[in-house]
Design a protein around this motif. Structure first.
Motif, PDB file in Angstrom:
ATOM      1  N   LYS A 154       0.830  -1.208   0.000  1.00 28.54           N
ATOM      2  CA  LYS A 154       0.000   0.000   0.000  1.00 28.54           C
ATOM      3  C   LYS A 154       0.862   1.255   0.000  1.00 28.54           C
ATOM      4  O   LYS A 154       0.539   2.254  -0.642  1.00 28.54           O
ATOM      5  N   MET A 171      -1.513   6.810   6.849  1.00 28.99           N
ATOM      6  CA  MET A 171      -2.381   5.721   7.302  1.00 28.99           C
ATOM      7  C   MET A 171      -1.684   4.860   8.364  1.00 28.99           C
ATOM      8  O   MET A 171      -2.287   4.494   9.368  1.00 28.99           O
TER       9      MET A 171
ATOM     10  N   LEU B  80       0.646  -1.996  -9.879  1.00 27.03           N
ATOM     11  CA  LEU B  80       1.425  -3.075  -9.282  1.00 27.03           C
ATOM     12  C   LEU B  80       0.802  -4.434  -9.578  1.00 27.03           C
ATOM     13  O   LEU B  80      -0.350  -4.543  -9.989  1.00 27.03           O
ATOM     14  N   HIS B  84      -3.278  -3.819  -4.016  1.00 32.86           N
ATOM     15  CA  HIS B  84      -2.911  -2.975  -2.876  1.00 32.86           C
ATOM     16  C   HIS B  84      -3.807  -1.747  -2.748  1.00 32.86           C
ATOM     17  O   HIS B  84      -3.323  -0.599  -2.718  1.00 32.86           O
ATOM     18  N   LEU B  85      -5.105  -1.976  -2.679  1.00 36.98           N
ATOM     19  CA  LEU B  85      -6.036  -0.856  -2.528  1.00 36.98           C
ATOM     20  C   LEU B  85      -5.995  -0.341  -1.093  1.00 36.98           C
ATOM     21  O   LEU B  85      -5.641  -1.069  -0.170  1.00 36.98           O
ATOM     22  N   PHE B  86      -6.377   0.922  -0.918  1.00 34.70           N
ATOM     23  CA  PHE B  86      -6.446   1.486   0.428  1.00 34.70           C
ATOM     24  C   PHE B  86      -7.779   1.074   1.056  1.00 34.70           C
ATOM     25  O   PHE B  86      -8.793   1.002   0.349  1.00 34.70           O
ATOM     26  N   PRO B  87      -7.801   0.818   2.361  1.00 36.54           N
ATOM     27  CA  PRO B  87      -9.003   0.265   2.997  1.00 36.54           C
ATOM     28  C   PRO B  87     -10.126   1.296   3.148  1.00 36.54           C
ATOM     29  O   PRO B  87     -10.523   1.632   4.250  1.00 36.54           O
ATOM     30  N   ARG B 142      -7.427   3.633 -10.457  1.00 35.39           N
ATOM     31  CA  ARG B 142      -6.796   4.548  -9.507  1.00 35.39           C
ATOM     32  C   ARG B 142      -5.547   5.177 -10.129  1.00 35.39           C
ATOM     33  O   ARG B 142      -5.278   6.362  -9.947  1.00 35.39           O
TER      34      ARG B 142
END
Lengths: 260, 233
Positions: A154, A171, B80, B84-87, B142
């Protein structure tokens, strides 16, 4: 009125130690040595501190207090730094953080007339603040490391979208602070309901009226809460930077150059 | 050539040795080769997720170090291998890049969802509710949200099943053509290379073995190394 525990009854504490010792013996927990050793060591440490405190309390506050505070901060720094030994400047950062927190808290206490500048008041109260700040910094460091380890993907994604290290780490820092502060928030919520806080218990046993004991407890609880928050924020905000290089690239924990 | 977008001159980094090639606008370069050949390392040099130890990388005829790093990464977008997405919600993920540059307008989210073939009402969904294929589409959207000129793709379909791969490839080709993107893609699939690429760069143990038209490379390899590699895969 000053209460005292007779020395012979103190010796009977051995009966209490015998309980875990017997259990360890029967179930062969392999802890017998540990129990004996830690009991002896704890007793000796406390006796020693008792002697030192008696000596320091007799000194002028301007001499005794700085000496004791310096020792406490140094010991706490050595202890907390173990949690972040891979990181550069860890010792000096923790040291500066703890000194800063102590200065802020002490100025508040003295400035608002909450306590007086005597070793009897400054040293035990500072000890609680420094001890809790030390634990908070250690927790924050451990969490920060595991966040950077686990959230590597991330963080890479955020950087590759044009985020600065500060943005990308936001984050992870949020999670770190949450983890470091939640135990204290919970403690503050249940204070007095589950167990009477240690300081208050001590004062009441020493013959102080409960309402006065509570006042002291309030001062210390809130001071601990804010100094713990400050410590965790400080250490996270300083340390996250070392996980990136100047080219805004993410480093591995083992590649972070240790030059502190 | 005037329309050179990237030039690598004698670049060395980790396993990579003396990498030299030029990429032109709207090229779709496929980087391929055996595992450990340095493909991902090479890909990361295009947007400074990594830097060469020796040699130089030119972007629009200027040394890549002269660009502001966030702006460079904005115009050279990277997708990538894992999403790996943001929550957060899908919309929050799409807005992440543009909000860093104060560049977001109404309707962009909907357009992006259309590009990657996802229903508009997914915007409010939490990313945890998405399937693997949907997540990779959001990850692609994204990156596209930053309106990049160059798209770097690091095996973007390697974690997906065949049905999803085919569908994402179609969308990819459509949006690459529509947006006139220059593409650099690492892939293990020679079929995918043929379908998406126009140029190919075959590397082995950090060295460029062959570079040229992708069909030429795949159908008439010049070197024994590439012949052997194609035979095996």
């Amino acid at each position: 009125m000053e209460r005292d525990i007779p020395t012979y009854s103190l010796l009977l504490l051995i009966v209490f130690v015998m309980i875990p010792f017997t259990i360890a013996y029967i179930y062969q927990l392999g802890l017998k040595k540990d129990i004996i050793w830690s009991t002896i060591r704890g007793t000796l440490q406390l006796l020693l501190i008792g002697l030192i405190l008696t000596y320091l309390f007799d000194l002028s506050p301007l001499v005794g207090i700085p000496i004791m505070l310096s020792v406490m901060i140094l010991v706490a720094t050595f202890h907390a730094r173990k949690k972040g030994k891979e990181l550069p400047y860890i010792f000096i950062t923790i040291l500066v953080g703890l000194i800063g927190v102590e200065i802020i808290v002490l100025s508040m206490w003295l400035g608002f007339g909450m306590i007086s500048f005597t070793p009897e008041e400054v040293i035990p109260m500072s000890g609680m603040v420094i001890g809790n700040s030390m634990v908070a910094m250690g927790l924050a460091l451990e969490r920060l490391k595991s966040e950077f380890e686990q959230k590597r993907g991330k963080l890479l994604a955020a950087l590759s979208l044009g985020a600065t290290p500060k943005h990308a780490a936001h984050m992870s820092i949020k999670k770190t602070l949450n983890a470091a502060l939640i135990p204290n928030i919970d403690q503050l919520k249940t204070i007095g309901l589950v167990q009477l806080p240690g300081m208050m218990t001590g004062l009441i046993l020493g013959g102080v009226a409960p309402i006065i004991a509570i006042k002291y407890q309030l001062v210390i609880s809130i001071s601990i809460f804010s100094s713990v928050s400050l410590s965790a924020i400080f250490i996270s905000m300083v340390m996250y930077r070392f996980f990136f290089n100047k080219q805004m690239q993410l480093l591995n924990l083992q590649d972070i150059k240790k030059d502190g | 050539m005037s329309d050179a977008i990237f030039q690598f001159n004698q670049v060395n980094r980790l396993v990579l040795q003396n990498i030299t090639f030029t990429l032109h606008e709207e090229d779709r370069l496929i980087i391929f080769g055996p595992s450990g050949a340095g493909k991902s390392t090479l890909l990361h040099l295009f947007n400074r997720m990594d830097d060469p130890e020796q040699g130089e990388v030119l972007f629009h005829n200027k040394r890549i170090e002269q660009y502001d790093i966030p702006q460079l990464r904005r115009s050279v977008g990277l997708v990538l291998q894992q999403p790996h997405l943001f929550p957060d919600t899908v919309l929050d993920n799409l807005k992440f890049g543009p909000s860093l540059f104060n560049d977001w307008e109404e309707g962009r989210a909907e357009r992006l969802m259309e590009y990657v073939n996802l229903p508009i009402d997914y915007l409010d969904k939490s990313v945890e509710e998405l399937s693997g294929g949907e997540k990779q589409r959001v990850s692609l959207a994204r990156t596209l949200a930053n309106k990049p000129d160059v798209l770097l793709l690091d095996e973007p379909t390697s974690a997906l099943d065949d049905r999803n791969i085919e569908a994402i490839e179609e969308d990819l080709i459509r949006l690459i053509e529509h947006n006139h993107l220059t593409v650099v893609m690492v892939t293990h699939s020679m079929d995918q290379a043929k379908r998406i690429g126009t140029k190919g760069l075959y590397i082995e143990e950090g060295q460029v073995i062959e570079y040229g038209d992708i069909n030429q490379l795949l159908e008439n390899p010049n070197t024994d190394q590439l012949k052997q590699f194609l035979h095996k895969s």
